[in-house]
Write a protein that holds these residues in place. Structure first.
Motif, PDB file in Angstrom:
ATOM      1  N   ILE A  30     -20.653  40.492 -47.281  1.00 16.92           N
ATOM      2  CA  ILE A  30     -19.904  40.591 -46.140  1.00 16.92           C
ATOM      3  C   ILE A  30     -20.233  39.011 -45.595  1.00 16.92           C
ATOM      4  O   ILE A  30     -21.319  38.988 -45.222  1.00 16.92           O
ATOM      5  CB  ILE A  30     -20.004  41.567 -45.428  1.00 16.92           C
ATOM      6  N   LYS A  31     -19.098  38.343 -45.207  1.00 11.10           N
ATOM      7  CA  LYS A  31     -19.446  37.276 -44.410  1.00 11.10           C
ATOM      8  C   LYS A  31     -18.989  37.430 -42.935  1.00 11.10           C
ATOM      9  O   LYS A  31     -17.584  37.791 -43.101  1.00 11.10           O
ATOM     10  CB  LYS A  31     -18.779  35.906 -45.048  1.00 11.10           C
ATOM     11  N   ARG A  32     -19.474  37.341 -42.071  1.00 10.27           N
ATOM     12  CA  ARG A  32     -19.081  37.459 -40.563  1.00 10.27           C
ATOM     13  C   ARG A  32     -18.780  36.384 -39.866  1.00 10.27           C
ATOM     14  O   ARG A  32     -19.589  35.275 -39.899  1.00 10.27           O
ATOM     15  CB  ARG A  32     -19.928  38.408 -39.768  1.00 10.27           C
ATOM     16  N   LEU A  33     -17.328  36.479 -39.325  1.00  9.19           N
ATOM     17  CA  LEU A  33     -17.202  35.120 -38.325  1.00  9.19           C
ATOM     18  C   LEU A  33     -18.096  35.175 -37.115  1.00  9.19           C
ATOM     19  O   LEU A  33     -18.384  36.109 -36.634  1.00  9.19           O
ATOM     20  CB  LEU A  33     -15.679  35.231 -37.887  1.00  9.19           C
ATOM     21  N   ALA A  34     -18.656  33.883 -36.867  1.00  8.10           N
ATOM     22  CA  ALA A  34     -19.468  33.463 -35.670  1.00  8.10           C
ATOM     23  C   ALA A  34     -19.021  32.430 -34.980  1.00  8.10           C
ATOM     24  O   ALA A  34     -19.126  31.215 -35.552  1.00  8.10           O
ATOM     25  CB  ALA A  34     -21.005  33.599 -36.077  1.00  8.10           C
ATOM     26  N   VAL A  35     -18.602  32.624 -33.785  1.00  7.15           N
ATOM     27  CA  VAL A  35     -18.078  31.482 -32.902  1.00  7.15           C
ATOM     28  C   VAL A  35     -19.139  30.915 -32.120  1.00  7.15           C
ATOM     29  O   VAL A  35     -19.482  31.663 -31.108  1.00  7.15           O
ATOM     30  CB  VAL A  35     -16.596  31.941 -32.241  1.00  7.15           C
ATOM     31  N   GLN A  36     -19.435  29.774 -32.161  1.00  6.07           N
ATOM     32  CA  GLN A  36     -20.614  28.957 -31.349  1.00  6.07           C
ATOM     33  C   GLN A  36     -20.035  29.144 -29.745  1.00  6.07           C
ATOM     34  O   GLN A  36     -18.849  28.555 -29.876  1.00  6.07           O
ATOM     35  CB  GLN A  36     -20.946  27.927 -31.900  1.00  6.07           C
TER      36      GLN A  36
ATOM     37  N   GLY B  55     -25.260  21.914 -39.227  1.00  6.51           N
ATOM     38  CA  GLY B  55     -24.307  22.684 -39.769  1.00  6.51           C
ATOM     39  C   GLY B  55     -24.763  23.731 -40.499  1.00  6.51           C
ATOM     40  O   GLY B  55     -23.776  24.687 -41.189  1.00  6.51           O
ATOM     41  N   ARG B  56     -25.993  23.972 -41.099  1.00  8.78           N
ATOM     42  CA  ARG B  56     -26.546  24.991 -41.916  1.00  8.78           C
ATOM     43  C   ARG B  56     -27.751  25.356 -41.623  1.00  8.78           C
ATOM     44  O   ARG B  56     -28.532  24.473 -41.366  1.00  8.78           O
ATOM     45  CB  ARG B  56     -26.139  24.672 -43.472  1.00  8.78           C
ATOM     46  N   ILE B  57     -28.108  26.557 -41.464  1.00 13.69           N
ATOM     47  CA  ILE B  57     -29.833  27.068 -41.298  1.00 13.69           C
ATOM     48  C   ILE B  57     -29.982  28.416 -42.048  1.00 13.69           C
ATOM     49  O   ILE B  57     -28.769  29.273 -42.014  1.00 13.69           O
ATOM     50  CB  ILE B  57     -30.063  27.233 -39.839  1.00 13.69           C
TER      51      ILE B  57
ATOM     52  N   ILE C 227     -23.588  29.287 -41.418  1.00 14.25           N
ATOM     53  CA  ILE C 227     -23.030  28.056 -41.870  1.00 14.25           C
ATOM     54  C   ILE C 227     -21.584  27.858 -41.272  1.00 14.25           C
ATOM     55  O   ILE C 227     -20.951  28.480 -41.102  1.00 14.25           O
ATOM     56  CB  ILE C 227     -22.739  28.280 -43.622  1.00 14.25           C
ATOM     57  N   ARG C 228     -21.714  26.389 -40.857  1.00 13.08           N
ATOM     58  CA  ARG C 228     -20.439  26.005 -40.018  1.00 13.08           C
ATOM     59  C   ARG C 228     -19.619  25.758 -40.916  1.00 13.08           C
ATOM     60  O   ARG C 228     -19.581  25.165 -41.896  1.00 13.08           O
ATOM     61  CB  ARG C 228     -20.909  24.895 -39.042  1.00 13.08           C
ATOM     62  N   MET C 229     -18.044  26.240 -40.602  1.00 14.27           N
ATOM     63  CA  MET C 229     -16.831  25.852 -41.249  1.00 14.27           C
ATOM     64  C   MET C 229     -16.301  24.468 -40.801  1.00 14.27           C
ATOM     65  O   MET C 229     -16.754  23.914 -39.869  1.00 14.27           O
ATOM     66  CB  MET C 229     -15.984  27.118 -41.061  1.00 14.27           C
TER      67      MET C 229
ATOM     68  N   LEU D 204     -20.027  31.017 -40.143  1.00 18.25           N
ATOM     69  CA  LEU D 204     -20.197  32.288 -41.141  1.00 18.25           C
ATOM     70  C   LEU D 204     -21.487  32.872 -40.947  1.00 18.25           C
ATOM     71  O   LEU D 204     -22.508  31.997 -41.215  1.00 18.25           O
ATOM     72  CB  LEU D 204     -19.600  32.247 -42.498  1.00 18.25           C
ATOM     73  N   LEU D 205     -21.816  34.101 -40.785  1.00 21.20           N
ATOM     74  CA  LEU D 205     -23.099  34.498 -40.767  1.00 21.20           C
ATOM     75  C   LEU D 205     -23.048  35.288 -41.770  1.00 21.20           C
ATOM     76  O   LEU D 205     -22.361  36.439 -41.885  1.00 21.20           O
ATOM     77  CB  LEU D 205     -23.317  35.296 -39.413  1.00 21.20           C
ATOM     78  N   MET D 206     -24.201  35.217 -42.761  1.00 21.07           N
ATOM     79  CA  MET D 206     -24.151  36.247 -44.127  1.00 21.07           C
ATOM     80  C   MET D 206     -25.540  36.492 -44.350  1.00 21.07           C
ATOM     81  O   MET D 206     -26.512  35.913 -43.962  1.00 21.07           O
ATOM     82  CB  MET D 206     -23.582  35.332 -45.299  1.00 21.07           C
TER      83      MET D 206
END
Length: 583
Positions: free
Chosen positions: A160-166, A219-221, A237-239, A250-252
């Motif tokens: 499951i990948k969760r949408l994460a809005v910065q 954009g990725r950690i 990971i930034r889209m 995306l938070l996974m």
């Protein structure tokens, strides 16, 4: 004026910066045309000095040709702290945070850079009941809390990948904030800490090491979380940018020993929690033991049994009321948890959990056992009310126990006979149960009966011999076969469904080490919210309806009855314990 697209080879580029590529990282290279200077941002430098992943940033009329250079820039975090904005002002990461809030009206901490960073960076997840319920996910980096809004909350399921809005950075002090933001203020609503702890960035292990702040900027950690609920490796990971909205990530969960595939997820935010429910549970738990074992009910209004209209608060209240009756059947037995964190709604996660995560409280006892395949499993031991209610709050509906206890795991202390009606009538189930009772009486063995909580009945016999599971299973099979022989039209021991016809199947297969059975008093994960209910043998007669023992009716029944039909079975457990102590 020349076309800038013809000059990229001079920069060692791999991609066309006029195409939408990777997001900028704040590292710039400038070059000159006779009348034009453009700025390109790059995501990385290769080991041979080439720039990769360029992106066109825009024209720079403020730059002169002599100022243009190509060199490895300073680390993003250092450059960001030292650089001036184009307007000549010092960059203020918390400026947007402060601008949005009136600190004379809200108790939120004001933003400043004076707060001392933690030796080990922290994270916090805050449940935010505002105009739209969501979770706020924050990582400490570069002296602030980098923040994202996650509508459905973090997940421990790698699929499951969760949408994460910065969103804007928050001050480090915000990590301890709980309370109500006044309506009319930015983010008005209730904020509650859902999880917190420390984390470790994994980006310093790259060939080109990065700090956490640099990685977020790039954009990725990837990082390891050490929380109460969230544990193990995760990635943000930034889209690809879409329009002018806030950056979307995306938070996974990454695959590791803490991953819980099939769990569906951390619960979705629901109606605002009822503080009174929380306080009641916590107060009762504080009186339950010597150590501070507190259990806080979360999401009390979540509907667990839609058909019956029962909430999570109803489920926890049930287990709290029957705990004195139930706990003797759970104590010192390895437990398998049947969990439905979001209830019985369609497509909601439904899974069985044996291993106890490290982030569960230390006061929950565990026993470490090895499976037949050599995997180590840390079973929970439900020995007190606090542990019971904690696991219920984690979404456990049914507890499945071993037939043996920790001091002698190879020898059971009861033998179950599971009567599965299949296509048979329940009248036949009643007849078979009574026939098993007769067979056991012929051997001088007591028997106890209960509803399965589904469609059948369970007959339990105490095992007071010295033999192990193999001997107990052999004996149970012989009892089942002798019973089936007396009523061949109604009972069978044939494991093949096609051979059973309309006969009741007497199942003794759970009599094995590591297998589990349903104890009395537990709820079952079926629409009617039925309970596995102990019966007196005189109740096992015409008119008995196993579906009538629902949560509410079962509670009323237990309140009327001071005695437990299974008291004799409990006495056999205690007798076995005393015998073992003497031996």
């Amino acid at each position: 004026m020349l076309d800038l697209r013809t000059r990229f080879d001079e920069l060692g580029r791999d991609d066309n910066p006029f195409d939408e590529g990777e997001p900028p990282v704040g590292e710039a290279v400038h070059w000159v045309e006779p009348t034009l200077v453009a700025e390109i941002a790059f995501a990385e430098w290769t080991q041979n000095g080439l720039l990769r992943q360029p992106r066109y940033e825009g024209l720079r009329p403020d730059k002169k040709a002599i100022e243009c250079r190509r060199e490895r820039p300073a680390p993003a975090a250092a450059a960001r702290n030292a650089a001036q904005t184009r307007a000549g002002e010092i960059a203020m990461p918390l400026e947007e945070y402060n601008r949005k809030r009136d600190f004379t009206r809200t108790r939120e901490p004001s933003g400043s850079r004076t707060e001392k960073p933690h030796q080990q960076p922290i994270f916090v997840v805050q449940e935010h009941h505002a105009s739209v319920d969501h979770y706020d996910f924050r990582l400490e980096a570069d002296g602030t809390l980098k923040s994202w809004s996650i509508p459905k909350g973090p997940s421990m399921d790698p699929s499951i990948k969760r949408l994460a809005v910065q969103v804007e950075d928050h001050p480090i002090g915000y990590a301890s904030f709980e309370g109500t933001i006044p309506q009319g203020q930015y983010g008005g609503g209730t904020v509650k800490i859902w999880d917190r702890g420390t984390y470790e960035s994994l980006m310093d292990q790259n060939a080109e090491p990065q700090t956490a702040g640099e990685a977020i900027e790039a954009g990725r950690i990837e990082f390891v979380m050490h929380g109460e609920r969230l544990k193990g490796k995760f990635a943000l990971i930034r889209m690809k940018p879409r329009g002018k909205g806030k950056p979307q990530w995306l938070l996974m969960k990454l695959k590791d020993e803490f991953a819980e595939a099939g769990t569906g997820d951390t619960p979705t935010p629901v109606a605002k929690p009822r503080a009174s429910s929380r306080q009641t549970v916590s107060a009762r738990m504080s009186r339950d033991g010597k150590s501070p074992k507190t259990v806080e009910l979360t999401h009390p209004d979540r509907v667990i049994y839609p058909e019956a209209g029962l909430t999570k608060a109803d489920v926890l209240a049930y287990y709290e009321k029957v705990s004195d009756r139930l706990l003797p059947f759970l104590k010192d037995r390895p437990i398998t948890l049947e969990r439905l964190p979001e209830g019985l709604s369609e497509k909601a996660p439904h899974f069985w959990q044996k291993d106890t995560p490290d982030y569960y409280p230390d006061w929950i006892p565990r026993i470490e056992l090895e499976t037949e395949r050599g995997k180590t499993v840390h079973y929970a031991l439900v020995n007190d009310r606090a542990t019971l209610l904690f696991l219920v709050n984690q979404g456990t509906l049914t507890f499945h126990v071993w037939a043996s206890r920790t001091k002698d795991l190879d020898r059971p202390d009861f033998v179950p006979f599971d009567l599965d009606p299949g296509k048979a009538s329940f009248e036949d189930v009643i007849a078979v149960a009574r026939a098993i009772r007769v067979t056991l009486e012929d051997e001088g063995v007591a028997s106890f009966v209960k509803t399965s909580g589904r469609t059948g009945l369970h007959v339990l016999a105490p095992w007071e011999r010295d033999g192990d599971f193999d001997e107990a299973r052999t004996w149970a099979r012989e009892v089942a076969e002798r019973t089936a022989e007396t009523m061949p039209d109604r009972a069978t021991t044939d494991i093949r469904k096609a051979k059973r016809g309309e006969r009741v199947y007497i199942d003794v297969l759970q009599n094995a080490r590591g297998h589990h059975a349903v104890p009395p008093y537990v709820l079952r994960a079926v629409p009617g919210a039925t309970v596995s209910t102990p019966l007196n043998w005189d109740e096992v007669a015409e008119g008995l309806d196993p579906g009538s023992f629902t949560l509410k009716k079962a509670l009323a029944r237990f309140a009327r009855r001071w005695t437990d039909p299974f008291e004799g079975l409990l006495r056999s457990f205690n007798g076995r314990r005393k015998k073992a102590a003497r031996g």
